[in-house]
Design an enzyme around this catalytic site. Sequence first.
Site, PDB file in Angstrom:
ATOM      1  N   LYS A 118       0.779  -1.224   0.000  1.00 13.59           N
ATOM      2  CA  LYS A 118       0.000   0.000   0.000  1.00 13.59           C
ATOM      3  C   LYS A 118       0.818   1.286   0.000  1.00 13.59           C
ATOM      4  O   LYS A 118       0.451   2.250  -0.646  1.00 13.59           O
ATOM      5  CB  LYS A 118      -0.931  -0.015   1.220  1.00 13.59           C
ATOM      6  CG  LYS A 118      -1.918  -1.186   1.160  1.00 13.59           C
ATOM      7  CD  LYS A 118      -3.139  -0.963   1.976  1.00 13.59           C
ATOM      8  CE  LYS A 118      -3.004  -1.475   3.362  1.00 13.59           C
ATOM      9  NZ  LYS A 118      -4.303  -1.707   4.011  1.00 13.59           N
ATOM     10  N   GLU A 188      -0.924  -1.938   9.951  1.00 12.79           N
ATOM     11  CA  GLU A 188      -0.438  -1.006   8.927  1.00 12.79           C
ATOM     12  C   GLU A 188      -1.343   0.229   8.837  1.00 12.79           C
ATOM     13  O   GLU A 188      -0.864   1.318   8.535  1.00 12.79           O
ATOM     14  CB  GLU A 188      -0.315  -1.717   7.575  1.00 12.79           C
ATOM     15  CG  GLU A 188       0.847  -2.707   7.580  1.00 12.79           C
ATOM     16  CD  GLU A 188       0.964  -3.511   6.288  1.00 12.79           C
ATOM     17  OE1 GLU A 188       0.733  -2.961   5.207  1.00 12.79           O
ATOM     18  OE2 GLU A 188       1.285  -4.710   6.386  1.00 12.79           O
ATOM     19  N   HIS A 192      -0.650   4.745   9.944  1.00 10.35           N
ATOM     20  CA  HIS A 192      -0.990   5.995   9.252  1.00 10.35           C
ATOM     21  C   HIS A 192      -1.634   7.018  10.190  1.00 10.35           C
ATOM     22  O   HIS A 192      -1.847   8.159   9.795  1.00 10.35           O
ATOM     23  CB  HIS A 192      -1.974   5.727   8.108  1.00 10.35           C
ATOM     24  CG  HIS A 192      -1.379   5.016   6.934  1.00 10.35           C
ATOM     25  ND1 HIS A 192      -0.692   5.663   5.935  1.00 10.35           N
ATOM     26  CD2 HIS A 192      -1.371   3.710   6.600  1.00 10.35           C
ATOM     27  CE1 HIS A 192      -0.300   4.782   5.030  1.00 10.35           C
ATOM     28  NE2 HIS A 192      -0.695   3.590   5.406  1.00 10.35           N
TER      29      HIS A 192
HETATM   30  P1  NAD Z   1      -2.395 -11.112   8.521  1.00 13.64           P
HETATM   31  O1  NAD Z   1      -1.699 -10.490   9.670  1.00 13.64           O
HETATM   32  O2  NAD Z   1      -3.803 -11.566   8.690  1.00 13.64           O
HETATM   33  O3  NAD Z   1      -1.562 -12.371   8.000  1.00 13.64           O
HETATM   34  C1  NAD Z   1      -0.196 -12.309   7.687  1.00 13.64           C
HETATM   35  C2  NAD Z   1       0.295 -13.711   7.307  1.00 13.64           C
HETATM   36  O4  NAD Z   1       1.659 -13.622   6.898  1.00 13.64           O
HETATM   37  C3  NAD Z   1       0.257 -14.731   8.471  1.00 13.64           C
HETATM   38  O5  NAD Z   1      -0.168 -15.984   7.965  1.00 13.64           O
HETATM   39  C4  NAD Z   1       1.723 -14.816   8.891  1.00 13.64           C
HETATM   40  O6  NAD Z   1       2.042 -16.094   9.451  1.00 13.64           O
HETATM   41  C5  NAD Z   1       2.422 -14.615   7.554  1.00 13.64           C
HETATM   42  N1  NAD Z   1       3.808 -14.170   7.708  1.00 13.64           N
HETATM   43  C6  NAD Z   1       4.260 -13.117   8.443  1.00 13.64           C
HETATM   44  N2  NAD Z   1       5.606 -13.049   8.345  1.00 13.64           N
HETATM   45  C7  NAD Z   1       5.996 -14.067   7.539  1.00 13.64           C
HETATM   46  C8  NAD Z   1       7.261 -14.534   7.084  1.00 13.64           C
HETATM   47  N3  NAD Z   1       8.405 -13.924   7.412  1.00 13.64           N
HETATM   48  N4  NAD Z   1       7.287 -15.640   6.281  1.00 13.64           N
HETATM   49  C9  NAD Z   1       6.146 -16.264   5.910  1.00 13.64           C
HETATM   50  N5  NAD Z   1       4.923 -15.868   6.321  1.00 13.64           N
HETATM   51  C10 NAD Z   1       4.856 -14.780   7.122  1.00 13.64           C
HETATM   52  O7  NAD Z   1      -2.271 -10.107   7.264  1.00 13.64           O
HETATM   53  P2  NAD Z   1      -3.452  -9.504   6.377  1.00 13.64           P
HETATM   54  O8  NAD Z   1      -4.300  -8.631   7.234  1.00 13.64           O
HETATM   55  O9  NAD Z   1      -4.053 -10.600   5.581  1.00 13.64           O
HETATM   56  O10 NAD Z   1      -2.657  -8.495   5.388  1.00 13.64           O
HETATM   57  C11 NAD Z   1      -1.673  -8.893   4.466  1.00 13.64           C
HETATM   58  C12 NAD Z   1      -1.190  -7.676   3.663  1.00 13.64           C
HETATM   59  O11 NAD Z   1      -2.201  -7.254   2.745  1.00 13.64           O
HETATM   60  C13 NAD Z   1      -0.866  -6.445   4.513  1.00 13.64           C
HETATM   61  O12 NAD Z   1       0.400  -5.965   4.144  1.00 13.64           O
HETATM   62  C14 NAD Z   1      -1.939  -5.450   4.141  1.00 13.64           C
HETATM   63  O13 NAD Z   1      -1.526  -4.114   4.210  1.00 13.64           O
HETATM   64  C15 NAD Z   1      -2.233  -5.843   2.716  1.00 13.64           C
HETATM   65  N6  NAD Z   1      -3.559  -5.347   2.287  1.00 13.64           N
HETATM   66  C16 NAD Z   1      -3.645  -4.640   1.125  1.00 13.64           C
HETATM   67  C17 NAD Z   1      -4.856  -4.128   0.701  1.00 13.64           C
HETATM   68  C18 NAD Z   1      -4.957  -3.360  -0.595  1.00 13.64           C
HETATM   69  O14 NAD Z   1      -6.065  -2.963  -0.955  1.00 13.64           O
HETATM   70  N7  NAD Z   1      -3.910  -3.124  -1.326  1.00 13.64           N
HETATM   71  C19 NAD Z   1      -5.999  -4.314   1.481  1.00 13.64           C
HETATM   72  C20 NAD Z   1      -5.890  -5.060   2.631  1.00 13.64           C
HETATM   73  C21 NAD Z   1      -4.663  -5.567   3.033  1.00 13.64           C
END
Ligand code: NAD
Length: 325
Positions: A118, A188, A192
């Site tokens: 993002k 995240e 902000h």
């Molecule tokens: P979450 O916290 O629910 O899950 C994160 C996952 O990543 C977990 O399964 C964790 O075990 C794994 N993980 C963490 N570190 C790791 C590593 N070193 N190696 C392997 N796996 C690892 O995360 P979420 O809420 O699903 O969000 C994921 C990403 O998506 C975030 O960065 C968020 O900002 C992004 N996102 C983007 C948008 C968009 O519109 N662009 C919208 C929502 C979320």
Amino acid sequence: MRLKVGILGFGGLGQAAAKLLSTKQEMQLVVAADKEGFAYNADGLNALEAIAAYQEHGSLGHLKNFGKLSQNSIAEAIAPDVDGYFLALPNLPNTFMASVAKQFIASGWQGVLVDAIKRTSAVEQMIALSSELETAGITYMSGCGATPGLLTAAAAIAAQSFAEVHKVEITFGVGIANWNAYRATIREDIAHMSGYNVDLAQAMSDAEVEALLEKTNGLICLENMEHADDIMLERVGICDRDRVTVGGVVDTRNPKKPLSTNMKLTGRTFEGKTSTHTFTLGDETSMAANVCGPAFGYLKAGKQFHQRGIYGLMTAAEVMPAFVR
Ligand code: NAD
């Protein structure tokens, strides 16, 4: 064509992505990884079994027959038969996704990578890796979630009616029943808020996140966010980055959206008229639907480029996503 797909990160978005893939004929989930392990099956992973293993035992590494616990799960999940990966990983610290991209480059793997990162500064790091990705034979699609992603692409289409784009305003509403389901997304977003940054948000304990959400009644209100929609639109010449603003409201206690997510683009036509195009997402569509759908649409588009020998970095503003059947 049936693409073999991997999902790195198996939290809120990763699990939703797995469920979404289970409804598709053109893509098959073969590998998924979390922080403590991964699961791989060349003939396809069952999304519900993988989710159950993760939720009940804390890691995909516990999935019967196909799971393996590992402290090096991303490296171990990189497999030559995988066409593309959706990187549903937290970008904490803000350099993490770029380090994952470098890991792929170093591994010699070739294929398509898609992220939904993002922050402007995070996408800038990916753009800086463009020529290394190209040399490595990787087609990297960056900023391909909802915002940036779907809404940035909508802005790129809306801009076509105008001779000059004056402003692009993206306003999102997200409703989730419990912040625990999307821990990285919420951290995240907190980063902000005024008085916070990525390092502070990453360092917060769960109790501190809960205490903060208690104070705000579960709401996170954000304006003038550092969101990469701005450089993605600038990069393709639509408007300067300072004409793009992103803000929104996240309700962490109610799955109903607090407001309708929308993108408003205002410009001047070649005849001198000023007008605004508006693109509004249906309130029933979840964050997961609006992030994972586009991510796989861009993965399919990326694969079409990869097959034609076109590698390097592209963003959601410069490529039309393909529809995955
Ligand atoms: P979450 O916290 O629910 O899950 C994160 C996952 O990543 C977990 O399964 C964790 O075990 C794994 N993980 C963490 N570190 C790791 C590593 N070193 N190696 C392997 N796996 C690892 O995360 P979420 O809420 O699903 O969000 C994921 C990403 O998506 C975030 O960065 C968020 O900002 C992004 N996102 C983007 C948008 C968009 O519109 N662009 C919208 C929502 C979320």
